[in-house]
Write an enzyme that holds these catalytic residues in place. Sequence first.
Site, short mmCIF file in Angstrom:
data_model
loop_
_atom_site.label_atom_id
_atom_site.label_comp_id
_atom_site.label_asym_id
_atom_site.label_seq_id
_atom_site.Cartn_x
_atom_site.Cartn_y
_atom_site.Cartn_z
N GLY A 76 111.60 5.64 139.22
CA GLY A 76 112.52 4.83 140.01
C GLY A 76 112.94 3.61 139.25
O GLY A 76 112.78 3.52 138.03
N GLY A 77 113.49 2.63 139.98
CA GLY A 77 114.00 1.43 139.34
C GLY A 77 112.93 0.65 138.60
O GLY A 77 113.20 0.04 137.57
N PHE A 78 111.71 0.65 139.13
CA PHE A 78 110.63 -0.10 138.48
C PHE A 78 110.08 0.63 137.26
O PHE A 78 109.76 0.02 136.26
CB PHE A 78 109.50 -0.34 139.50
CG PHE A 78 108.37 -1.18 138.98
CD1 PHE A 78 108.46 -2.56 138.99
CD2 PHE A 78 107.21 -0.60 138.49
CE1 PHE A 78 107.42 -3.34 138.53
CE2 PHE A 78 106.17 -1.36 138.02
CZ PHE A 78 106.27 -2.75 138.04
N GLY A 79 109.99 1.95 137.36
CA GLY A 79 109.45 2.72 136.24
C GLY A 79 108.95 4.07 136.71
O GLY A 79 109.31 4.56 137.78
N LYS A 115 102.12 3.31 139.35
CA LYS A 115 103.51 2.97 139.08
C LYS A 115 103.54 2.08 137.84
O LYS A 115 102.96 1.00 137.84
CB LYS A 115 104.15 2.26 140.27
CG LYS A 115 105.66 2.11 140.16
CD LYS A 115 106.22 1.21 141.26
CE LYS A 115 106.05 1.79 142.63
NZ LYS A 115 106.74 0.97 143.66
N ILE A 117 104.91 12.18 138.30
CA ILE A 117 105.30 12.73 139.61
C ILE A 117 106.58 12.10 140.14
O ILE A 117 107.06 12.48 141.21
CB ILE A 117 104.18 12.55 140.65
CG1 ILE A 117 103.80 11.07 140.81
CG2 ILE A 117 102.98 13.40 140.30
CD1 ILE A 117 102.78 10.82 141.90
N GLY A 118 107.14 11.13 139.44
CA GLY A 118 108.38 10.54 139.91
C GLY A 118 108.79 9.37 139.04
O GLY A 118 108.05 8.94 138.14
N ASP A 177 114.47 -2.75 151.34
CA ASP A 177 114.80 -1.51 150.61
C ASP A 177 114.26 -0.30 151.37
O ASP A 177 113.60 0.57 150.79
CB ASP A 177 114.23 -1.56 149.20
CG ASP A 177 114.89 -0.54 148.26
OD1 ASP A 177 116.01 -0.09 148.57
OD2 ASP A 177 114.28 -0.19 147.24
#
Length: 773
Positions: free
Chosen positions: A485-488, A504, A482-483, A600
Site C-alpha cells: 500500500g501507500g506506506f509499504g 508493515k 501478502i500485500g 481513510d
Amino acid sequence: MAKLPIHGVHAPGLTLFLIFLQYPPLLLALSSSCTIQTKHFINCGSSNSVNYFTRDFVGDTSSDSVSFSEQNTSTQSSDQLSSVSAIYDTARIFRSPSSQYVLDRTGKGTHIVRLHFFPFGSSSNLSEALFNVSVKGLTLLSNFQVPSSTDSPVVEEFFLSISRARLVLRFSPQGSSFAFINALEVFLVPDGLAPYYAPNLRTTYRINVGGGEVTLANDSLWRSWDPDDDYIHVPNAAQNSSSYESALHYQDDLDKCLASELVYQTAKVMSVNFTNGQLYRNTTWSFKVSTNARHLVRAHFCDFVSPSLNTVYFNLYSYDNFSELIDPYGKKVFRQRLVPFHYDLLVKPGSSGLVKVSIGLLNTSMYQQAYLNGLEIMVIIGSKDSEDDNQNKHVSLMIGLVSGSIALLCIFGSAAIFGCKYRKPKRADMSVWTPSPAFRGGSKPTEQTSHGSVASNFHLGLTIPLAEIHFATNNFDGKLLIGSGGFGNVYRGTLRDGTKVAVKRSKPESEQGFSEFQTEITVLSKIRHRHLVSLIGYCAERSEMLLVYEFMEKGSLRDHLYNSDFPFLPWNQRLEICIGAARGLNYLHKGVAGGIIHRDIKSTNILLDENYVAKVADFGLSKLGPLDQSQTHVSTAVKGTFGYLDPEYFKTQQLTEKSDVYSFGVVLLEVLCARPSIDPSLPREQANLAEWGITFIKSGNIEQIVDPVLAGQINPNSLRKYGEVAEKCLQEEDKERPSMRDVLLDLEYALQLQQTTAGMDICEMSISEIFPR
C-alpha cells in the site's frame, strides 16, 4: 594539549603519547574497521597536501574535485603554529553574499561533513568574520563567528543526506563582513548511521562515559570523545570501569561504525554496593543545548559488567518521565556478553535548554547494576513545510487528478494485519514523544509535545528489535509478501513464541512516511476495542520503520467482495461485518477522550479475523481531537483515498467526524454491490460508485445494483433500510449525515429486519424484539 571544539564536543589535538597512559597499546590498531566509500579531505586556501591523523588533506587549488565562486581569496598564517596541524595554516576567504564552495563526486547518501575553522593571525583578521553556511536550503551555521580568544581550532560536524553526486556549500557573509574556512572533510558513511527520520544532524556532544578522552586516531571515523566528568550530576553515584581483554561481538558492519571500540570498553557502572554504603537509585548526566530545538540523543551500551547472562537489567531515563528497560539478553542475537548496541531518543528540551539522561536500578534486578558506555547529542537541522503549506499542494494535486483521467483515481490501500500486545518486561509509559522506539541497535526518539499533538504518549513496551522481525519474516522473504500500500509492503511472519503476525514495512519513497508511522503508534497506544486492530509492536532501527500486528486470518473486507479467490460472504455476514466496523468507528469518534477521526475508511482498512469479526485498521492518516461544541472541525490538508473522500472536506479542507461517515457510506455500497469505489473501466457515469449507487437508491431501484451472488438472500425490508443508511451517509453536506452511533443503530435495525421471519413489519415488534439484550 590542543583540542578541537566540535560545537561543544572537544576533539583531540596532535599529542598522542597520552593515549598510551590511558589504553593498552595494542588497542591503537583497532579491530573494528568501518568501511568508508567516497571521501574528500580538503586543505582550503592552499595548493599543498597535508597529512592529518592518517588522512591526506589535498590543497583545494590542486584538487580537480573542488571549485569555488568568484570573489574568494586565500590567506596564510603569519607565524608558524606548532600546537596545531598545518591544515590550519591557510584559509579560503569569501566576500560575496552568494559565495559557493563546490565539491564534486561526493556520492549519494548520508555523509559526515566537517568544517574546520581557526582564526590565525594574518593580514585578514579572521576572528572578525561573521557569516552563515548553508547547503541545499539547510542552514548549517547562522551568524557564525570564531572568537579571537580561542587557542584551538573549532570543528563543526554534520550528518547530511546528499541526494546528488556533489555538495554545494554556500558561504554568506553578514553585512560588510566575510567568511572563511581552513579545511573540509566530506565522506560517505553507511546507511543507518543517521536515523531515517533525522537525516540531517549537527553534533553537539560526544561523550566517552567512564573513560578518558578518545582521540581521532582511535576512532574509525576520526571522531573525538570527551570524558563524562564535567556532565555527571553526582560523581559518587557510579564508578568508572573498563574491560580490554576480550574482543567485542558486533552484530553487523554498521555497528562497527557507531562508536569507537574504546567507548564500548569503558563504562560508568552503578550498583548497590559502593561509596560509603550510600545507595543511589540512578545516575544523571546533563548537557546544555539549544532551547526549543529537537535533539537526537544516542546512548551506547556494551555489557562487560554482568557476571553472567540474564543477570543485569536496568532503566534508561530522560526528563524523569520517560523510561526504557535495557535488556541486553532479550533476543538470540544478544546471547553473549560484549555485544555493542545503542538506543536513540529524540528530545526537545524546551526553554530549559538542558538535556538530561539517566540510568537507574531496578528493584527486581538480581545483581542491582546499571551501566552506560557512551552518549552522543546531535541537534536536528532542516525545515519542514507546514501542514498549511502542504494543503495547497495536496489540493492542487487532487484537482489536477480529478480533472484528468479517472484511471488515475484508482488507488487501493494496503492489505493488513493486527492484534495483541507483544510481551516484554514491563516498562514505564512515557509522556514525551518517541517517533520511534529505543532498543538495541536501534533508533529511537522522544519529544515533549503540547496537548493534542498527534505525537504524544507513545508506549515503549511495544518496541520489537529488528532482529526479531527479520527472524519472523525470514528476512522479508518475498514468498511471505501478502500485500502492499501507500506506506509499504506487508509481510506475514511468525514470532519466536509462535505468534502469527503481519509486518508493515515502509519504503523510502512512500508517500506515507514518518508522520503516518508516528500517528499509527500514537492512536493504537491510546485505544482498545474489539473492533479496532491492536498493535503488537513497532520498530525503527537503522532506516527501517516497521509496524507489527496480529495476523488477520481472513484478510480485508475487500478481499471477500470482488477480484479475489476468497469465498463470497452471505448477506447476514456482510451486515454483521458492517455493524462491527461501525462500532469501531463510533468508539473512535465518541469513546476516546478528544475524539479520533480515521480519515481513510475503505474496504481494505476493514480486516477480518478467523471468525470474520471486523476490525478497523490503518490509522496512519488519523487526526486526534479535541473536538467539542466550540470546535466542530479541524482545518487540515486533504488526505485519504479517492472514491472515498468526503466532497465537503475536499472543498473546504475542514475535517469532521462526518467525513468518516461519508467514507463508510461508500463502503456500504461496496458491500452491497461488490464493486470498487472507482472503476475506470466503466463508462464515466458509472465509474464512481457513490454517484452511481445513489441514483438507484433514490429512484427506488436499489435491487438492480445488488451483488448477483446475493440474489434471493436479502429481505426486502432489510435492503430498503440498508439503502437508506447508505444514502444518508453519502449526503453532500456533513450536517445532513448521521453520526456513527445512528449509523450503527440503523444497521442493527437492518440486521434485525433480515432475521425477521417473512419480513414482519417492524412496527408490529417490541423494542426488546428489535434489539434483544
